[in-house]
Design an enzyme around this catalytic site. Structure first.
Site, PDB file in Angstrom:
ATOM      1  N   ILE A 121       0.859  -1.180   0.000  1.00 52.84           N
ATOM      2  CA  ILE A 121       0.000   0.000   0.000  1.00 52.84           C
ATOM      3  C   ILE A 121       0.897   1.232   0.000  1.00 52.84           C
ATOM      4  O   ILE A 121       1.692   1.429   0.916  1.00 52.84           O
ATOM      5  CB  ILE A 121      -0.933   0.020   1.239  1.00 52.84           C
ATOM      6  CG1 ILE A 121      -1.790  -1.247   1.302  1.00 52.84           C
ATOM      7  CG2 ILE A 121      -1.802   1.279   1.227  1.00 52.84           C
ATOM      8  CD1 ILE A 121      -2.753  -1.438   0.142  1.00 52.84           C
ATOM      9  N   ARG A 123       2.026   4.933   0.459  1.00 50.76           N
ATOM     10  CA  ARG A 123       1.507   5.884   1.446  1.00 50.76           C
ATOM     11  C   ARG A 123       0.988   7.172   0.815  1.00 50.76           C
ATOM     12  O   ARG A 123       0.059   7.780   1.345  1.00 50.76           O
ATOM     13  CB  ARG A 123       2.554   6.180   2.531  1.00 50.76           C
ATOM     14  CG  ARG A 123       3.784   6.951   2.135  1.00 50.76           C
ATOM     15  CD  ARG A 123       4.537   7.412   3.382  1.00 50.76           C
ATOM     16  NE  ARG A 123       5.020   6.278   4.181  1.00 50.76           N
ATOM     17  CZ  ARG A 123       6.234   5.757   4.085  1.00 50.76           C
ATOM     18  NH1 ARG A 123       7.101   6.259   3.216  1.00 50.76           N
ATOM     19  NH2 ARG A 123       6.597   4.737   4.824  1.00 50.76           N
ATOM     20  N   GLU A 157       4.714   1.278   9.006  1.00 48.32           N
ATOM     21  CA  GLU A 157       4.887   2.727   8.850  1.00 48.32           C
ATOM     22  C   GLU A 157       4.300   3.221   7.529  1.00 48.32           C
ATOM     23  O   GLU A 157       4.929   3.990   6.813  1.00 48.32           O
ATOM     24  CB  GLU A 157       6.371   3.102   8.941  1.00 48.32           C
ATOM     25  CG  GLU A 157       7.029   2.625  10.224  1.00 48.32           C
ATOM     26  CD  GLU A 157       8.409   3.242  10.463  1.00 48.32           C
ATOM     27  OE1 GLU A 157       8.896   3.990   9.588  1.00 48.32           O
ATOM     28  OE2 GLU A 157       8.987   2.983  11.525  1.00 48.32           O
ATOM     29  N   GLU A 259       9.880  -2.395  16.674  1.00 48.15           N
ATOM     30  CA  GLU A 259      11.319  -2.119  16.518  1.00 48.15           C
ATOM     31  C   GLU A 259      11.732  -1.295  17.725  1.00 48.15           C
ATOM     32  O   GLU A 259      10.957  -0.475  18.195  1.00 48.15           O
ATOM     33  CB  GLU A 259      11.616  -1.280  15.261  1.00 48.15           C
ATOM     34  CG  GLU A 259      11.463  -1.993  13.944  1.00 48.15           C
ATOM     35  CD  GLU A 259      11.649  -1.048  12.734  1.00 48.15           C
ATOM     36  OE1 GLU A 259      12.014   0.132  12.921  1.00 48.15           O
ATOM     37  OE2 GLU A 259      11.398  -1.510  11.606  1.00 48.15           O
ATOM     38  N   TYR A 291      16.179  -3.780  16.579  1.00 48.90           N
ATOM     39  CA  TYR A 291      16.513  -3.521  15.183  1.00 48.90           C
ATOM     40  C   TYR A 291      18.023  -3.343  15.077  1.00 48.90           C
ATOM     41  O   TYR A 291      18.563  -2.469  15.753  1.00 48.90           O
ATOM     42  CB  TYR A 291      15.791  -2.257  14.733  1.00 48.90           C
ATOM     43  CG  TYR A 291      15.900  -1.964  13.259  1.00 48.90           C
ATOM     44  CD1 TYR A 291      15.062  -2.600  12.357  1.00 48.90           C
ATOM     45  CD2 TYR A 291      16.848  -1.062  12.790  1.00 48.90           C
ATOM     46  CE1 TYR A 291      15.168  -2.337  10.997  1.00 48.90           C
ATOM     47  CE2 TYR A 291      16.948  -0.798  11.429  1.00 48.90           C
ATOM     48  CZ  TYR A 291      16.113  -1.434  10.551  1.00 48.90           C
ATOM     49  OH  TYR A 291      16.203  -1.185   9.216  1.00 48.90           O
TER      50      TYR A 291
END
Ligand SMILES: *[C@@H]1O[C@H](CO)[C@@H](O)[C@H](O)[C@H]1NC(C)=O
Ligand SMILES: *[C@@H]1O[C@H](CO)[C@@H](O)[C@H](O)[C@H]1NC(C)=O
Ligand SMILES: *[C@@H]1O[C@H](CO)[C@@H](O)[C@H](O)[C@H]1NC(C)=O
Ligand SMILES: *[C@@H]1O[C@H](CO)[C@@H](O)[C@H](O)[C@H]1NC(C)=O
Ligand SMILES: *[C@@H]1O[C@H](CO)[C@@H](O)[C@H](O)[C@H]1NC(C)=O
Ligand SMILES: *[C@@H]1O[C@H](CO)[C@@H](O)[C@H](O)[C@H]1NC(C)=O
Length: 498
Positions: A121, A123, A157, A259, A291
């Site tokens: 998707i 953004r 995100e 993360e 991370y």
């Protein structure tokens, strides 16, 4: 007699439980805001590490197709004290058995992001169409059968500031559809959720958005936050961790740090680990994911890979010292009273524009049905160039010439063919233009279009064709006879109603 049968069943269950605890990792399940081992019913805390070594040049990086690297890394990840790896991208067409087996042998669950660098998707220009849907579901299909897949992450995100909030609507549609797919397919219901960044202007709205509304199906099963607030010699109160913890106190669904590991002070001391698994955070959070495994350009590595060999860095040693001593105290599943929660969807404001009206589930059958009725379709010249701007540019041009309502979405109204592939949408527009032009227009458009022989003479019911979850296109057997189509469509519609 009954008694004996019962005893046998019980004996069988005990044996089965023993075998399953020895040979496999037990699936993790959700109750209220917490994760539990489905067999022992002990609470489960994620001690994770991000795992996405950058490979050679392929567009999709699939670390779980590299059996040698998995065998090399899994023992060291276990030694680190981890029980989970998070992988950001896989290639569904590869075989993952070897890596999944190695992970299992080392007590490692998998949290998997199901988007890829080619299907996701977007953004800024969010869209959810047949090719994207098929890409997501092929990843789910190729991992759903492993018992130690802990969770699927439908987006990482994606809406990451107050200018990109509308994309969240599309991610929620992906969540809805992947949950529906697993249920209809009678697969294990692997939890599906979202991993957010930590943007102050949308932080409050986005966490509510993913779990809001009456439709449980479209809610995320969990929420992850990529949290980098704790840097250097910070602490629980000054870092922002205390505030974040307060915000999630009555969230009702599991939350974890998808993360963590700010690298402003290096080597990283990982002081935050004690807090993440300590008494102030464990009542709210279910652990976190450090991370990341390998040293890449952005300097977050725990290890370096040199000539195919692993070299643990100071960060690895520091994290290991922390992770191997923490001992989060959980609750037994039977003793945990999960409070039912329901959350209002965040209002539309200047900084939050994500609609709660989700796009429909893309239906390949509906698009094929539509395309069968066209006498002018897009040619290979555009189909082959989907990676560049040709299709989009042609659609823009055509939308200036014909009505684009069917393929567009405007103000929460999703056109009946809005989730068809860009090439199929363009075909529809070429056809409309040629069919509506008093026979004067040629089906050519600089070679981007070519004439086609329609095999259907009625597309009134096309848009009612639901996606076929088994992956067998529902319309493939339909002949040109529109009466057969009508009968079939009525049956279909009837089945849908049921
Ligand atoms: C990676 O891609 C570049 C440019 O496309 C090419 O020159 C290079 O040989 C590739 N490297 C590998 C390892 O495939
Ligand atoms: C559907 O079930 C089959 C058989 O268990 C499995 O192989 C497949 O991956 C499943 N697909 C999805 C999307 O769950
Ligand atoms: C959007 O975010 C920017 C940067 O974080 C901030 O300066 C601005 O005030 C925000 N706008 C709104 C309407 O919240
Ligand atoms: C875009 O697609 C066209 C048509 O296939 C092709 O000729 C052109 O080279 C492509 N451009 C880029 C930048 O890939
Ligand atoms: C088609 O022809 C009719 C009658 O000649 C005319 O009124 C109409 O404007 C034409 N439409 C187009 C799209 O050219
Ligand atoms: C479907 O095809 C038939 C025959 O080509 C045509 O008469 C009809 O207008 C088409 N339907 C649509 C909605 O384009």
């Amino acid at each position: 007699m009954m008694h004996t049968v019962h005893s046998y069943i019980r004996l069988f269950c005990i044996i089965w439980i023993n075998i399953s605890t020895i040979t496999a990792l037990n699936p993790i399940i959700i109750k209220g805001q917490k994760l539990f081992d489905s067999i022992t019913k002990d609470q489960f805390f994620i001690k994770g590490v991000s795992y996405q070594p950058s490979g050679a040049n392929q567009t999709i990086q699939d670390p779980l197709a590299n059996a040698d690297a998995c065998a090399r890394d899994a023992p060291l990840i276990k030694e680190l004290g981890a029980n989970v790896i998070r992988v950001y991208e896989v290639d569904a067409s590869q075989n993952h058995d070897a890596c999944m087996k190695v992970l299992e042998e080392h007590g490692l669950y998998l949290v998997l992001d199901i988007g890829t660098s080619t299907s996701f998707i977007h953004r800024e220009h969010p869209a959810y169409d047949v090719p994207i849907y098929n890409a997501y579901r092929s990843v789910v299909a190729s991992f759903v059968t492993y018992p130690h897949v802990l969770a699927f992450i439908a987006g990482n995100e994606v809406s990451n500031d107050n200018a990109t909030t509308q994309a969240a609507t599309y991610v929620k549609a992906v969540i809805r559809d992947m949950k529906m797919l697993m249920r209809q397919n009678k697969s294990r219901a692997v939890p599906v959720g979202y991993a957010s960044n930590d943007d102050p202007s949308i932080r409050e709205s986005i966490k509510d958005f993913f779990v809001c509304g009456d439709d449980e199906d479209s809610q995320a099963d969990f929420f992850g936050v990529n949290l980098y607030e704790w840097c250097g010699g910070s602490n629980f109160d000054t870092s922002g961790y205390a505030d974040r913890t307060r915000e999630f106190e009555a969230y009702g669904k599991p939350v974890f740090l998808s993360e963590y590991g700010c690298n402003l002070a290096r080597p990283r001391a990982f002081d935050e680990v004690e807090a993440i698994f300590g008494p102030r955070m464990t009542p709210v959070w279910s652990g976190g994911v450090a991370y990341e495994w390998t040293q890449e350009k952005n300097d977050y590595g725990l290890v370096k890979i040199v000539d195919g060999q692993v070299q643990p860095m100071k960060d690895y040693e520091n994290l290991k010292q922390r992770l191997t001593v923490v001992d989060p105290k959980g609750i037994h599943m039977d003793e945990y009273n999960a409070q039912p929660t329901s959350r209002q969807c965040p209002p539309i404001t200047e900084s939050w524009k994500a609609s709660t009206i989700l796009p429909p589930t893309p239906s390949e059958g509906a698009c094929r049905c539509m395309k069968e009725n066209l006498s002018c379709v897009s040619s290979d010249a555009v189909v082959l160039s989907t990676s560049n701007a040709t299709v989009g540019a042609q659609i823009d041009i055509m939308c200036g010439l014909v009505d684009c309502g069917e393929i567009r979405e405007e103000r929460e109204k999703y056109g009946i063919f809005s989730s068809c592939s860009p090439a199929d949408k363009l075909s529809r527009l070429y056809h409309l233009y040629v069919a509506g032009s008093n026979n004067s227009a040629q089906c050519d458009f600089n070679g981007y279009a070519r004439p086609a022989l329609p095999t259907r003479n009625n597309m009134a019911l096309c848009s009612l064709i639901k996606p076929d979850i088994k992956g067998v296109p529902s319309m493939s057997t339909i002949t040109t006879s529109s009466s057969i189509l009508t009968v079939l469509s009525i049956v279909l519609v009837y089945t849908i109603r049921l």
